[in-house]
Motif scaffolding. Structure first.
Motif, PDB file in Angstrom:
ATOM      1  N   THR A  17       0.831  -1.200   0.000  1.00  0.00           N
ATOM      2  CA  THR A  17       0.000   0.000   0.000  1.00  0.00           C
ATOM      3  C   THR A  17       0.871   1.259   0.000  1.00  0.00           C
ATOM      4  OG1 THR A  17      -1.801  -1.117   1.143  1.00  0.00           O
ATOM      5  CG2 THR A  17      -1.756   1.281   1.285  1.00  0.00           C
ATOM      6  N   ILE A  18       0.495   2.192  -0.851  1.00  0.00           N
ATOM      7  CA  ILE A  18       1.200   3.470  -0.963  1.00  0.00           C
ATOM      8  C   ILE A  18       0.269   4.588  -0.508  1.00  0.00           C
ATOM      9  CG2 ILE A  18       2.321   5.091  -2.546  1.00  0.00           C
ATOM     10  CD1 ILE A  18       3.863   2.489  -2.166  1.00  0.00           C
ATOM     11  N   THR A  19       0.747   5.402   0.422  1.00  0.00           N
ATOM     12  CA  THR A  19      -0.009   6.579   0.865  1.00  0.00           C
ATOM     13  C   THR A  19       0.401   7.771   0.010  1.00  0.00           C
ATOM     14  OG1 THR A  19      -0.076   5.745   3.134  1.00  0.00           O
ATOM     15  CG2 THR A  19      -0.546   8.086   2.805  1.00  0.00           C
ATOM     16  N   ILE A  20      -0.585   8.358  -0.655  1.00  0.00           N
ATOM     17  CA  ILE A  20      -0.315   9.498  -1.544  1.00  0.00           C
ATOM     18  C   ILE A  20      -0.785  10.764  -0.838  1.00  0.00           C
ATOM     19  CG2 ILE A  20      -0.793  10.512  -3.804  1.00  0.00           C
ATOM     20  CD1 ILE A  20      -1.401   7.538  -4.684  1.00  0.00           C
ATOM     21  N   GLU A  21       0.170  11.549  -0.350  1.00  0.00           N
ATOM     22  CA  GLU A  21      -0.129  12.773   0.395  1.00  0.00           C
ATOM     23  C   GLU A  21      -0.040  13.966  -0.554  1.00  0.00           C
ATOM     24  OE1 GLU A  21       1.829  11.400   4.645  1.00  0.00           O
ATOM     25  OE2 GLU A  21       3.104  12.361   3.135  1.00  0.00           O
ATOM     26  N   VAL A  22      -1.056  14.794  -0.514  1.00  0.00           N
ATOM     27  CA  VAL A  22      -1.097  15.983  -1.386  1.00  0.00           C
ATOM     28  C   VAL A  22      -1.275  17.236  -0.522  1.00  0.00           C
ATOM     29  CG1 VAL A  22      -2.230  17.127  -3.321  1.00  0.00           C
ATOM     30  CG2 VAL A  22      -2.131  14.618  -3.233  1.00  0.00           C
ATOM     31  N   VAL A  23      -0.395  18.185  -0.740  1.00  0.00           N
ATOM     32  CA  VAL A  23      -0.485  19.475  -0.035  1.00  0.00           C
ATOM     33  C   VAL A  23      -0.560  20.591  -1.064  1.00  0.00           C
ATOM     34  CG1 VAL A  23       0.714  21.123   1.443  1.00  0.00           C
ATOM     35  CG2 VAL A  23       0.726  18.716   2.028  1.00  0.00           C
ATOM     36  N   VAL A  24      -1.554  21.456  -0.918  1.00  0.00           N
ATOM     37  CA  VAL A  24      -1.674  22.660  -1.745  1.00  0.00           C
ATOM     38  C   VAL A  24      -1.395  23.852  -0.831  1.00  0.00           C
ATOM     39  CG1 VAL A  24      -3.214  24.079  -3.136  1.00  0.00           C
ATOM     40  CG2 VAL A  24      -3.340  21.588  -3.293  1.00  0.00           C
ATOM     41  N   SER A  25      -0.360  24.616  -1.154  1.00  0.00           N
ATOM     42  CA  SER A  25       0.052  25.724  -0.277  1.00  0.00           C
ATOM     43  C   SER A  25       0.499  26.914  -1.127  1.00  0.00           C
ATOM     44  CB  SER A  25       1.178  25.276   0.656  1.00  0.00           C
ATOM     45  OG  SER A  25       2.294  24.819  -0.091  1.00  0.00           O
ATOM     46  N   GLN A  26       0.931  27.965  -0.436  1.00  0.00           N
ATOM     47  CA  GLN A  26       1.364  29.163  -1.155  1.00  0.00           C
ATOM     48  C   GLN A  26       2.649  28.882  -1.915  1.00  0.00           C
ATOM     49  OE1 GLN A  26       1.719  32.314   1.696  1.00  0.00           O
ATOM     50  NE2 GLN A  26      -0.472  32.796   1.666  1.00  0.00           N
ATOM     51  N   GLY A  27       2.730  29.473  -3.077  1.00  0.00           N
ATOM     52  CA  GLY A  27       3.917  29.298  -3.897  1.00  0.00           C
ATOM     53  C   GLY A  27       3.538  28.910  -5.314  1.00  0.00           C
ATOM     54  N   THR A  28       4.505  28.364  -6.030  1.00  0.00           N
ATOM     55  CA  THR A  28       4.264  27.919  -7.402  1.00  0.00           C
ATOM     56  C   THR A  28       4.942  26.562  -7.602  1.00  0.00           C
ATOM     57  OG1 THR A  28       6.247  29.083  -8.175  1.00  0.00           O
ATOM     58  CG2 THR A  28       4.146  30.279  -8.326  1.00  0.00           C
ATOM     59  N   SER A  29       4.686  25.965  -8.721  1.00  0.00           N
ATOM     60  CA  SER A  29       5.304  24.705  -9.173  1.00  0.00           C
ATOM     61  C   SER A  29       4.562  23.480  -8.639  1.00  0.00           C
ATOM     62  CB  SER A  29       6.785  24.621  -8.773  1.00  0.00           C
ATOM     63  OG  SER A  29       7.499  25.685  -9.364  1.00  0.00           O
ATOM     64  N   PHE A  30       4.842  22.370  -9.321  1.00  0.00           N
ATOM     65  CA  PHE A  30       4.221  21.079  -9.030  1.00  0.00           C
ATOM     66  C   PHE A  30       5.353  20.089  -8.759  1.00  0.00           C
ATOM     67  CE2 PHE A  30       2.581  16.931 -10.122  1.00  0.00           C
ATOM     68  CZ  PHE A  30       1.252  16.936  -9.706  1.00  0.00           C
ATOM     69  N   PHE A  31       5.317  19.427  -7.611  1.00  0.00           N
ATOM     70  CA  PHE A  31       6.388  18.504  -7.245  1.00  0.00           C
ATOM     71  C   PHE A  31       5.794  17.117  -6.921  1.00  0.00           C
ATOM     72  CE2 PHE A  31       7.804  22.737  -5.955  1.00  0.00           C
ATOM     73  CZ  PHE A  31       9.053  22.812  -6.567  1.00  0.00           C
ATOM     74  N   VAL A  32       6.449  16.073  -7.422  1.00  0.00           N
ATOM     75  CA  VAL A  32       6.103  14.698  -7.042  1.00  0.00           C
ATOM     76  C   VAL A  32       7.361  14.077  -6.452  1.00  0.00           C
ATOM     77  CG1 VAL A  32       5.231  12.459  -7.771  1.00  0.00           C
ATOM     78  CG2 VAL A  32       4.422  14.513  -8.908  1.00  0.00           C
ATOM     79  N   VAL A  33       7.297  13.660  -5.184  1.00  0.00           N
ATOM     80  CA  VAL A  33       8.461  13.085  -4.514  1.00  0.00           C
ATOM     81  C   VAL A  33       8.098  11.694  -3.969  1.00  0.00           C
ATOM     82  CG1 VAL A  33       9.428  15.320  -3.886  1.00  0.00           C
ATOM     83  CG2 VAL A  33       7.830  14.210  -2.335  1.00  0.00           C
ATOM     84  N   GLY A  34       9.131  10.929  -3.614  1.00  0.00           N
ATOM     85  CA  GLY A  34       8.900   9.583  -3.087  1.00  0.00           C
ATOM     86  C   GLY A  34       9.296   8.498  -4.075  1.00  0.00           C
TER      87      GLY A  34
END
Length: 512
Positions: A17-34
């Motif tokens: 099982t993979i937990t996919i955490e998504v945070v939308v916050s101030q700033g710009t750009s799209f990042f996928v890590v892990g």
């Protein structure tokens, strides 16, 4: 805002099982890590296009997608749907509280439609094990996932359907199938049948012995003698798959993406026939994220290697360990994965390059030593793992025009199943041994005992025919299987004599 959705990663034939955490916050750009691969990194474009097509907006702020645990490599486009739903929830366009109840997987098209994925069965098994209520996935994969009971399998065609279901605006009836009913309805149904084969009674007998004892076979004969036709019919006389074997085979084919759309449980013995140009990795499995090879796809079934000497030497040699251990281990720097590989090896070959050595009518045109060099392409250690060497002769005209129907596969299969039942009883205290072919050498001496007359016959045969020492155990195992087919408690002289004749390639001077 932090949102969590749940997906799954497949390693070997198991899922995590993979937990996919998504945070939308101030700033710009799209990042996928892990540890995502390039396909997952490209999901930004697919998700953004799908959201816009369905009337949603892509946040123009900083979006971070973390796939945990971060030390497991994630691959493929199946994470598009959980990432997209996570972004919607984190940006407050989706208000449901049901995301944590489901494992969600699916590849997004640019219009928000869902495309099928691979590895669904192990994912569903793991989801049930970890207590998830259900599994939201593309409709084409629903039948496969529904094999797992006590799990709500929710089929959706688009991302919008998934959103509507999670928010309670649309009811979707979970897919439910009666696994045992589906398994029994189509079980043991093969297109090819031994009733179609005229003549070749000695070859049919050899294949019946092979099926009864799980023995490997090599057939040597001229072109057009029927080697391939006979090999393709072997699965039809093997014992029917049981439910456990069917699930094992289905998991492997699911991980490899070989099940196809709307497929469910595999209920017939696999038959794999790779071309002789196959690579080592394609045969035994491997790759950056190791995938099962042909020998694992043939698990619980038959691996047919046509024109054996034409395969690369290195390809054939990598089969040595799997033939002995019934599994293959793929090792990488950070992980080691075992794939099951309990298969019957059926090989065929011409006796020489021109194909007509020992032919009853046509003359061989190969020069001196050519035949032996051709046979030497198949190494001794590999032949050591093949129990029956069968010489195939061409079918006569009278046999081809025979109107009487030959014995069908079901009749032969009944005899094979009775012999396997005797072996199951014999090896009931050894859970890793299911057939005579799997007996280790130390067990052969206890189980395959022969009387003084049999010892004399075997000694004479080895001396006069020039049989090699490696033939000894093989002959005893095959004679034990022949005795099982005859419902004999002990190995008799006729059983031993028949087993001896199946060691053609061990005879000195066979190829001149």
């Amino acid at each position: 805002m932090l949102t969590k959705t749940f997906g799954s990663a497949v390693q070997g034939v198991n899922a995590y099982t993979i937990t996919i955490e998504v945070v939308v916050s101030q700033g710009t750009s799209f990042f996928v890590v892990g540890l995502p691969d390039n396909t997952i990194k490209e999901s930004q474009q697919r998700v953004e296009a799908a959201l816009k097509f369905r009337g949603y907006r892509m946040p123009r702020t900083k979006v971070v997608v973390n796939m945990a645990p971060a030390d497991i490599r994630k691959e493929g486009s199946a994470y598009d749907l959980p990432i997209g739903l996570g972004i919607l929830h984190a940006s407050q366009q989706l208000t449901t509280e049901r995301l944590a109840e489901y494992v969600i997987m699916g590849e997004l098209a640019l219009d928000g439609a869902l495309r099928p994925i691979r590895g669904v069965l192990p994912i569903a098994i793991q989801a049930r094990k970890e207590g998830f209520k259900g599994f939201i996935l593309p409709r084409e994969n629903a039948q496969e996932a529904a094999i797992v009971n006590n799990l709500d399998v929710i089929p959706v065609d688009t991302m919008q359907e998934a959103v509507d279901f999670l928010e309670g605006r649309q009811e979707i009836t979970p897919v439910v199938i009666d696994t045992r009913d589906v398994f029994q309805q189509a079980a043991n149904q093969y297109a090819a049948d031994f009733a179609d084969v005229q003549g070749q009674e000695n070859i049919k007998r050899a294949l019946e012995i092979a099926a009864a004892g799980g023995h490997n076979v090599i057939m040597i004969g001229p072109p057009g003698a029927g080697k391939t036709m006979l090999a393709k019919r072997l699965p039809s006389i093997l014992p029917a798959l049981n439910m456990q074997e069917a699930l094992e085979s289905t998991k492997i084919h699911s991980v490899a993406g070989k099940l196809g759309a709307n497929a469910s449980l595999i209920n017939t013995r696999p038959f794999r026939s790779p071309h002789h140009t196959i690579s080592d990795v394609a045969l035994v499995g491997g790759g950056g994220n190791p995938q099962p090879g042909e020998i694992s796809l043939a698990h619980n079934g038959v691996l047919f290697l046509d024109e054996l000497p034409e395969f690369k030497r290195t390809v054939l040699e990598v089969m040595r360990q799997p033939l002995e251990e019934r599994r293959v281990t793929i090792s990488r720097a950070k992980l080691s994965i075992d794939f099951p590989a309990n298969f019957m090896l059926i090989a065929s070959m011409n006796p020489c390059p021109c194909g007509y050595y020992n032919h009853p009518e046509k003359e061989c045109v190969c020069g001196p030593g050519v035949v032996q060099r051709y046979l030497n392409k198949v190494s001794g250690p590999l032949l050591d793992r093949i129990d029956l060497h069968v010489e195939v002769t061409p079918v006569t005209f009278d046999q081809m025009t025979e109107t009487r129907r030959a014995e069908d596969s079901r009749t032969i299969q009944e005899r094979v199943e009775k012999a396997r039942q005797r072996q199951n009883e014999r090896f009931r205290e050894f859970p890793d041994i299911h057939s005579n072919a799997m007996m280790p050498s130390q067990m052969v001496k206890d189980i395959c005992r022969i009387d003084p007359a049999g010892i004399t016959l075997l000694k004479t045969a080895m001396e006069r025919l020039g049989l090699s020492a490696r033939a000894y155990d093989r002959i005893l195992k095959v004679s034990r299987t022949i005795a099982d087919l005859a419902a004999s408690e002990h190995i008799q002289l006729p059983h031993l004599a028949e087993a001896i004749q199946y060691r053609s390639l061990d005879r000195e001077g066979w190829a001149g």
